[in-house]
Design a protein around this motif. Sequence first.
Motif, PDB file in Angstrom:
ATOM      1  N   ALA A   1       0.630  -1.365  -0.015  1.00 31.39           N
ATOM      2  CA  ALA A   1      -0.044  -0.123   0.295  1.00 31.39           C
ATOM      3  C   ALA A   1       0.831   1.001   0.103  1.00 31.39           C
ATOM      4  CB  ALA A   1      -0.892  -0.063   1.480  1.00 31.39           C
ATOM      5  N   SER A   2       1.941   0.477   0.018  1.00 33.03           N
ATOM      6  CA  SER A   2       2.530   2.623   0.410  1.00 33.03           C
ATOM      7  C   SER A   2       2.909   2.926  -1.789  1.00 33.03           C
ATOM      8  CB  SER A   2       4.196   2.359   0.476  1.00 33.03           C
ATOM      9  OG  SER A   2       5.300   1.239  -0.886  1.00 33.03           O
ATOM     10  N   GLY A   3       3.121   4.496  -1.452  1.00 33.35           N
ATOM     11  CA  GLY A   3       3.806   5.147  -2.120  1.00 33.35           C
ATOM     12  C   GLY A   3       2.384   6.154  -2.868  1.00 33.35           C
ATOM     13  N   ALA A   4       2.830   6.922  -3.655  1.00 36.72           N
ATOM     14  CA  ALA A   4       2.157   7.684  -4.818  1.00 36.72           C
ATOM     15  C   ALA A   4       1.159   7.347  -5.683  1.00 36.72           C
ATOM     16  CB  ALA A   4       2.783   9.317  -4.575  1.00 36.72           C
ATOM     17  N   GLY A   5       1.950   6.178  -6.352  1.00 36.08           N
ATOM     18  CA  GLY A   5       1.767   5.514  -7.261  1.00 36.08           C
ATOM     19  C   GLY A   5       0.288   4.815  -7.113  1.00 36.08           C
ATOM     20  N   HIS A   6       0.180   3.769  -7.813  1.00 34.25           N
ATOM     21  CA  HIS A   6      -0.907   2.327  -7.997  1.00 34.25           C
ATOM     22  C   HIS A   6       0.243   1.232  -8.371  1.00 34.25           C
ATOM     23  CE1 HIS A   6      -1.580   4.253 -11.768  1.00 34.25           C
ATOM     24  NE2 HIS A   6      -2.079   2.629 -12.719  1.00 34.25           N
ATOM     25  N   VAL A   7      -0.996   0.301  -8.658  1.00 33.20           N
ATOM     26  CA  VAL A   7      -0.687  -0.797  -8.644  1.00 33.20           C
ATOM     27  C   VAL A   7      -1.725  -1.433 -10.251  1.00 33.20           C
ATOM     28  CG1 VAL A   7       0.158  -3.902  -8.579  1.00 33.20           C
ATOM     29  CG2 VAL A   7       0.787  -2.231  -6.446  1.00 33.20           C
ATOM     30  N   GLU A   8      -1.081  -1.529 -11.544  1.00 33.14           N
ATOM     31  CA  GLU A   8      -1.631  -2.215 -12.072  1.00 33.14           C
ATOM     32  C   GLU A   8      -1.245  -3.195 -12.665  1.00 33.14           C
ATOM     33  OE1 GLU A   8      -0.636   0.663 -16.173  1.00 33.14           O
ATOM     34  OE2 GLU A   8      -1.867   1.686 -14.479  1.00 33.14           O
ATOM     35  N   LYS A   9      -1.977  -3.986 -13.458  1.00 34.89           N
ATOM     36  CA  LYS A   9      -1.590  -5.162 -14.895  1.00 34.89           C
ATOM     37  C   LYS A   9      -0.674  -4.382 -16.220  1.00 34.89           C
ATOM     38  CE  LYS A   9      -2.569  -8.901 -12.488  1.00 34.89           C
ATOM     39  NZ  LYS A   9      -1.656 -10.227 -12.290  1.00 34.89           N
ATOM     40  N   LEU A  10       0.672  -5.123 -16.612  1.00 26.97           N
ATOM     41  CA  LEU A  10       1.076  -4.584 -17.397  1.00 26.97           C
ATOM     42  C   LEU A  10       1.830  -6.133 -17.765  1.00 26.97           C
ATOM     43  CD1 LEU A  10       2.108  -2.018 -19.670  1.00 26.97           C
ATOM     44  CD2 LEU A  10       4.336  -2.052 -18.202  1.00 26.97           C
ATOM     45  N   ALA A  11       1.733  -6.043 -19.283  1.00 32.74           N
ATOM     46  CA  ALA A  11       2.282  -7.261 -19.867  1.00 32.74           C
ATOM     47  C   ALA A  11       1.794  -8.326 -19.048  1.00 32.74           C
ATOM     48  CB  ALA A  11       3.554  -7.867 -20.131  1.00 32.74           C
ATOM     49  N   GLY A  12       0.380  -8.404 -17.519  1.00 35.67           N
ATOM     50  CA  GLY A  12       0.268  -9.510 -17.211  1.00 35.67           C
ATOM     51  C   GLY A  12       0.860  -9.865 -15.756  1.00 35.67           C
TER      52      GLY A  12
ATOM     53  N   ASP B   1       6.419  -6.835 -11.551  1.00 37.77           N
ATOM     54  CA  ASP B   1       6.795  -7.883 -10.010  1.00 37.77           C
ATOM     55  C   ASP B   1       7.250  -8.551 -10.674  1.00 37.77           C
ATOM     56  OD1 ASP B   1       6.958  -9.713  -8.630  1.00 37.77           O
ATOM     57  OD2 ASP B   1       4.664  -9.898  -7.725  1.00 37.77           O
ATOM     58  N   PHE B   2       8.441  -8.636 -11.580  1.00 34.04           N
ATOM     59  CA  PHE B   2       8.776  -9.870 -11.704  1.00 34.04           C
ATOM     60  C   PHE B   2       9.682 -10.911 -10.884  1.00 34.04           C
ATOM     61  CE2 PHE B   2      11.892  -7.315 -14.657  1.00 34.04           C
ATOM     62  CZ  PHE B   2      10.332  -6.870 -16.228  1.00 34.04           C
ATOM     63  N   PHE B   3       8.895 -11.441  -9.966  1.00 36.65           N
ATOM     64  CA  PHE B   3       8.822 -11.958  -8.917  1.00 36.65           C
ATOM     65  C   PHE B   3       7.701 -13.037  -8.546  1.00 36.65           C
ATOM     66  CE2 PHE B   3      12.750  -9.617  -7.157  1.00 36.65           C
ATOM     67  CZ  PHE B   3      13.678 -10.029  -7.850  1.00 36.65           C
ATOM     68  N   TYR B   4       6.511 -12.244  -9.767  1.00 32.47           N
ATOM     69  CA  TYR B   4       4.870 -13.237  -8.874  1.00 32.47           C
ATOM     70  C   TYR B   4       4.507 -13.036  -7.999  1.00 32.47           C
ATOM     71  CZ  TYR B   4       6.439 -14.318 -14.269  1.00 32.47           C
ATOM     72  OH  TYR B   4       6.722 -14.538 -15.669  1.00 32.47           O
ATOM     73  N   GLY B   5       5.220 -12.215  -6.784  1.00 34.09           N
ATOM     74  CA  GLY B   5       4.349 -12.277  -6.052  1.00 34.09           C
ATOM     75  C   GLY B   5       5.770 -12.970  -4.969  1.00 34.09           C
ATOM     76  N   GLU B   6       6.807 -13.558  -5.312  1.00 37.18           N
ATOM     77  CA  GLU B   6       7.667 -14.579  -4.444  1.00 37.18           C
ATOM     78  C   GLU B   6       8.978 -13.037  -4.334  1.00 37.18           C
ATOM     79  OE1 GLU B   6       9.047 -19.005  -3.191  1.00 37.18           O
ATOM     80  OE2 GLU B   6       8.558 -18.454  -5.708  1.00 37.18           O
ATOM     81  N   PRO B   7       9.335 -12.496  -3.535  1.00 36.58           N
ATOM     82  CA  PRO B   7      10.279 -11.940  -3.396  1.00 36.58           C
ATOM     83  C   PRO B   7      11.598 -13.031  -2.667  1.00 36.58           C
ATOM     84  CG  PRO B   7       8.334 -10.829  -2.366  1.00 36.58           C
ATOM     85  CD  PRO B   7       8.063 -11.862  -2.690  1.00 36.58           C
ATOM     86  N   PHE B   8      12.600 -12.588  -3.023  1.00 30.50           N
ATOM     87  CA  PHE B   8      13.478 -13.832  -2.011  1.00 30.50           C
ATOM     88  C   PHE B   8      13.201 -13.576  -0.228  1.00 30.50           C
ATOM     89  CE2 PHE B   8      17.426 -14.503   0.790  1.00 30.50           C
ATOM     90  CZ  PHE B   8      17.273 -15.660   0.671  1.00 30.50           C
ATOM     91  N   VAL B   9      12.696 -13.477   0.612  1.00 28.54           N
ATOM     92  CA  VAL B   9      12.709 -13.680   2.287  1.00 28.54           C
ATOM     93  C   VAL B   9      13.423 -14.880   2.839  1.00 28.54           C
ATOM     94  CG1 VAL B   9      11.171 -13.988   4.151  1.00 28.54           C
ATOM     95  CG2 VAL B   9      10.389 -13.636   1.747  1.00 28.54           C
ATOM     96  N   ARG B  10      15.172 -14.018   3.746  1.00 27.73           N
ATOM     97  CA  ARG B  10      16.132 -14.537   4.331  1.00 27.73           C
ATOM     98  C   ARG B  10      15.650 -15.803   5.035  1.00 27.73           C
ATOM     99  NH1 ARG B  10      20.296 -11.145   7.350  1.00 27.73           N
ATOM    100  NH2 ARG B  10      21.441 -13.224   7.699  1.00 27.73           N
ATOM    101  N   ASP B  11      14.934 -15.208   5.939  1.00 30.50           N
ATOM    102  CA  ASP B  11      13.941 -16.385   6.907  1.00 30.50           C
ATOM    103  C   ASP B  11      12.954 -17.420   6.610  1.00 30.50           C
ATOM    104  OD1 ASP B  11      15.704 -14.819   8.559  1.00 30.50           O
ATOM    105  OD2 ASP B  11      14.761 -13.122   9.336  1.00 30.50           O
ATOM    106  N   LYS B  12      13.618 -17.998   5.309  1.00 32.75           N
ATOM    107  CA  LYS B  12      12.584 -18.992   4.855  1.00 32.75           C
ATOM    108  C   LYS B  12      13.536 -20.047   4.482  1.00 32.75           C
ATOM    109  CE  LYS B  12       8.375 -18.592   2.272  1.00 32.75           C
ATOM    110  NZ  LYS B  12       7.515 -18.310   0.955  1.00 32.75           N
ATOM    111  N   PRO B  13      14.258 -20.937   5.466  1.00 30.78           N
ATOM    112  CA  PRO B  13      14.452 -22.250   5.666  1.00 30.78           C
ATOM    113  C   PRO B  13      14.473 -23.747   4.704  1.00 30.78           C
ATOM    114  CG  PRO B  13      12.895 -22.054   7.873  1.00 30.78           C
ATOM    115  CD  PRO B  13      13.084 -20.715   7.152  1.00 30.78           C
ATOM    116  N   ASP B  14      12.313 -23.350   3.606  1.00 26.24           N
ATOM    117  CA  ASP B  14      12.537 -23.956   3.067  1.00 26.24           C
ATOM    118  C   ASP B  14      12.372 -23.765   2.112  1.00 26.24           C
ATOM    119  OD1 ASP B  14       9.803 -22.261   3.420  1.00 26.24           O
ATOM    120  OD2 ASP B  14       8.359 -23.486   2.444  1.00 26.24           O
ATOM    121  N   ARG B  15      13.147 -21.943   1.630  1.00 31.59           N
ATOM    122  CA  ARG B  15      13.354 -21.971   0.542  1.00 31.59           C
ATOM    123  C   ARG B  15      14.300 -20.702   0.017  1.00 31.59           C
ATOM    124  NH1 ARG B  15      12.175 -22.550  -4.600  1.00 31.59           N
ATOM    125  NH2 ARG B  15      10.854 -20.964  -5.685  1.00 31.59           N
ATOM    126  N   PRO B  16      16.175 -21.314   0.770  1.00 34.07           N
ATOM    127  CA  PRO B  16      17.131 -20.778   0.220  1.00 34.07           C
ATOM    128  C   PRO B  16      16.950 -19.960  -0.493  1.00 34.07           C
ATOM    129  CG  PRO B  16      17.847 -23.099   0.393  1.00 34.07           C
ATOM    130  CD  PRO B  16      16.327 -22.722   1.029  1.00 34.07           C
TER     131      PRO B  16
END
Length: 193
Positions: A16-27, A74-89
Motif C-alpha cells: 500500500a506504500s507510495g503515491a502511485g498505484h499497482v496495475e497489470k502491465l503485460a500480465g 513484479d518479476f518475482f510473481y509475488g515471491e520476493p526472496f525472504v531470507r528467513d524462509k528455511p524451506d526456500r534458501p
Amino acid sequence: MSGPQCCSNPPILDPASGAGHVEKLAGFNTYVSGSIQSNLTILLVSDIHGYEAPNLRKLADKVAAAGFYVVAPDFFYGEPFVRDKPDRPFPAWIKDHGPDKGFEDAKLIIDALKSKGVSSIGAAGFCWGAKVVVELAKVALIQAAVMLHPSFVTVDDIKSVKVPIAILGAEIDNLSPPELVKQFDEILKASEV
C-alpha cells in the motif's frame, strides 16, 4: 549471486506504500507512478526484495515527480526472496527467479509500453535487476541504462553494451567490488558507448 549486504537489512514489504498505484502491465503486477503522457519512461527493475519495497516505490515516485512515467514490475510473481524462509534458501529461490527470466519478462514490459505509444525507455536495475538491465542494454531495447550495486554482471556483459550506461557501485560490495566497477568503467571509456 547476491551478497550478504542485500539480505542483512531487508525492507518491510508494503503493497500500500507510495503515491502511485499497482496495475497489470503485460500480465505483471506493476507499480506505476507518473503520467503515461510523458514521453520519457523509466523501467525500474528491483533487487531480490521485489517491487513492494517501500524504498523502490519512493524512488519511483521521486523520478515520476521529475516528469517521467515510471514502471516497476513484479518479476518475482509475488515471491520476493525472504531470507528467513528455511524451506526456500537463496539457491533454490534463484533457480525459479534468475535474471535470464527477468530479461525475458522485461522484454514483455517494453513491448507493452511501446504498444501504449511510449517511444523512449530507460531502465535502472538494482542488484539482481542490474543483470536484467545490462541484458536490455546489450540488445538496445532501451535508450539508456543505470546499474546500481550490480550483481551477476560480467566484464563480457559490459563489453557488449550498446547504449549509454551509468554504473553506481557500492563502496563495500563482495560481488561488484570497486575494482570490478573500475574495470567496467575502463571498458566503457574505450568503447563507443
